[in-house]
Design a protein around this motif. Structure first.
Motif, short mmCIF file in Angstrom:
data_model
loop_
_atom_site.label_atom_id
_atom_site.label_comp_id
_atom_site.label_asym_id
_atom_site.label_seq_id
_atom_site.Cartn_x
_atom_site.Cartn_y
_atom_site.Cartn_z
N ASN A 121 -5.38 5.01 -10.80
CA ASN A 121 -4.29 4.53 -10.29
C ASN A 121 -2.87 4.52 -11.25
O ASN A 121 -2.13 3.98 -11.39
N ASP A 126 -3.76 7.35 -6.27
CA ASP A 126 -3.56 6.00 -6.01
C ASP A 126 -4.99 5.52 -5.26
O ASP A 126 -4.72 5.07 -4.20
N PHE A 128 -7.00 3.25 -6.25
CA PHE A 128 -7.23 2.06 -6.28
C PHE A 128 -6.69 1.36 -4.90
O PHE A 128 -7.28 0.33 -4.54
N ARG A 129 -5.80 1.77 -4.48
CA ARG A 129 -5.03 1.27 -3.35
C ARG A 129 -5.80 1.58 -1.94
O ARG A 129 -5.77 0.71 -0.99
#
Length: 537
Positions: A121, A126, A128-129
């Motif tokens: 992240n 990104d 983790f999103r």
């Protein structure tokens, strides 16, 4: 001692093209089987392409990827490859949430699945999103050997699944690791540490090719339990690296740093053109170094005959600039055209009372209109030749020929490196007995936009060698004014550069995509507000 043969298939995939990506898995699996492999390992997210960003959140996309996975398993068996273990990356799902998954296909079925634990992240990532983390380790058996399986970031973070793998004969890592200068040795050093921790070799297979503003360089490798590099694959090309467990394998010499950057730029442009359905590119040829290097990159990426170079002289264009543009086009075999801009500029000025910067910018924007008109008429992708130093300082006319289009090959290359890359490309040609693509005068003459008599870049900017040093410290290393002054930079230079950079964020937001080749590129890596009153004290 058990010694299965492992094939590392570093291939170029396209995001969303699950059908073609599946076909590539089948084709490369056949090559691996023909080479006597017991296991073929593909990169991270092979079937879906990488990175998929918010496509991961679409249930329809996940269903399509899963269907392609199951069809691939069946097709491999139908192809007579059911006995080959095939480890492939794709998107998975757990409790209704997407996961970044490695899947073992064998005997026509899905034999095992592994969900990536550590989800990056930072920087360009990104995950983790959009993904849910895995929790369980995975070991598979191939030809009597026990192999641990992890995905990319799982080896970059201490602990996690790697720490749970003991008494394995090798650790297999599926990767979608984007290129940046100097990253190769970081990967091998990291893999050597993990090899020491597990007491087993690390098999590292990486994606290759361009995907939007990311470039994947391949460079797959194997390191032994003692950290020795046992086998390596070339960078920036699809390749099958075959390695027998416990044995040394083939190795390729590392690339020169300038060659590495140059090939990354070529790979990024070639991938963007091909994957977005273009066959040709168009750009303005001014006779200067930026457009010359951009054109040479384009010729190497898609062939010189697919490059349309347009000279758009004004009343301020020098004869040597026009001559250099024509010479460059001849050297690379481009479709060369000359379109003077004076009649169009005169038409505007007959309706508008312009002088100074407004008159200069009018010339630059008329050139952009010409390029886009040719693009619309003939279907070429317009590429922007602007460099990172100009983008950082806002030293470019917004919506001009240097900043419009769909892709900007030099977006992450500062001006000093532009000259170095041009020198490398010409020297490379000489070493091969070829004509250097870039005219010598384009490299040696002072850079100028030629929008007014006698204009040179240094009328408005510090010398590029100094400018790029300050920009590197401020942009890439996030040093503030106090740190820059402590380095010994002249306060007037520091204040000028910082003011230029801070005021130009709105221009950078509107700039085309370009390949990331440094640790910090404008775009995904550096996200700042356009509207901000913060100024370095």
């Amino acid at each position: 001692m058990v010694r299965p043969r492992i094939a590392l298939a570093q291939i170029d995939t396209c995001v969303g093209d699950v059908t073609q990506n599946s076909a590539a898995v089948r084709a490369w699996a056949r090559r691996a089987a023909d080479a006597g492999a017991d296991l073929v390992v593909f990169p991270e997210m092979t079937l879906t392409g990488y990175p998929i960003e918010d496509l991961a959140l679409r249930a329809s996309f996940r269903r399509g990827a899963e269907a392609a996975l199951l069809e691939t398993a069946t097709a491999l068996a139908d192809d007579g490859l059911g006995g080959l273990a095939v480890l492939v990356g794709t998107i998975g799902e757990r409790d209704g949430r997407p996961t970044n998954q490695a899947v073992l296909l064998r005997g026509g079925v899905v034999e095992a699945r592994y969900d990536k634990h550590h989800l990056p992240n930072y920087g360009v990532f990104d995950e983790f999103r959009i993904f849910s983390p895995g929790q369980d380790p995975l070991e598979i058996e191939v030809a009597g050997a026990r192999l641990g399986v992890v995905i990319c970031e799982d080896i970059w973070q201490d602990g996690g699944p790697v720490s749970q793998l003991r008494d394995v004969d090798a650790l297999v890592v599926l990767n979608g690791s984007p290129f940046e200068e100097g990253k190769g040795h970081v990967r091998t050093e990291l893999a050597a540490r993990r090899a020491h921790e597990t007491g087993a070799p690390v098999v590292y297979v990486n994606l290759v090719g361009g995907q939007d503003d990311l470039v994947f360089d391949g460079g797959s490798f194997v390191v032994g339990a003692d950290g020795t590099v046992l086998a390596t694959a070339p960078q920036f090309v699809e390749h099958l690296l075959v390695w027998d467990l416990g044995e040394p394998g083939p190795q390729v010499p590392p690339l020169d740093p300038d060659e590495e950057i140059y090939r990354a730029l070529v790979t990024g442009l070639a991938g963007y053109v091909r994957k977005n359905g273009f066959r040709s590119v168009a750009l303005g040829l001014s006779g200067g170094i930026d457009s010359a290097l951009t054109a040479a990159i384009a010729a190497d990426a898609i062939g010189g005959t697919n490059v349309v170079g347009v000279s758009m002289p004004s009343v301020h264009s020098s004869e040597h600039s026009k001559d250099d543009a024509a010479d460059l086009a001849k050297r690379i075999g481009a479709d060369y055209r000359v379109q003077p801009i004076k009649p169009m500029v005169d038409a505007f000025e007959a309706q508008l009372d312009l002088d100074g910067v407004a008159a200069e910018n009018l010339q630059a924007r008329v050139r952009a209109v010409i390029l886009m008109a040719i693009s619309n008429r003939e279907g070429h992708l317009v590429i922007a030749p602007g460099n990172k130093s100009e983008l950082a300082t806002g030293y470019a006319t917004i919506y001009d020929a240097g900043s419009i289009g769909g892709f900007a090959p030099l977006k992450d290359v500062d001006k000093s490196r532009v000259w170095a890359l041009a020198r490398w490309r010409n020297n490379h040609a000489v070493d091969r007995g070829e004509l250097p693509p870039i005219p010598e005068s384009s490299i040696t003459k002072p850079p100028s936009a030629e929008l007014r008599p006698g204009q040179v870049d240094q009328d408005s900017l510090p010398p590029y060698a100094l400018l790029d040093e300050v920009l590197d410290a401020y942009v890439e290393h996030a040093e503030g004014r106090a740190e820059l002054l402590a380095r010994g930079f002249d306060p007037a230079v520091v204040d000028q550069v910082l003011a230029l950079v801070d005021r130009a964020e709105w221009k950078r937001r509107q700039y085309p995509l370009g390949p990331k080749v440094t640790a910090l590129a404008f775009g995904r890596d550096r996200r700042l507000p356009v509207t901000s009153r913060w100024r370095e004290p």
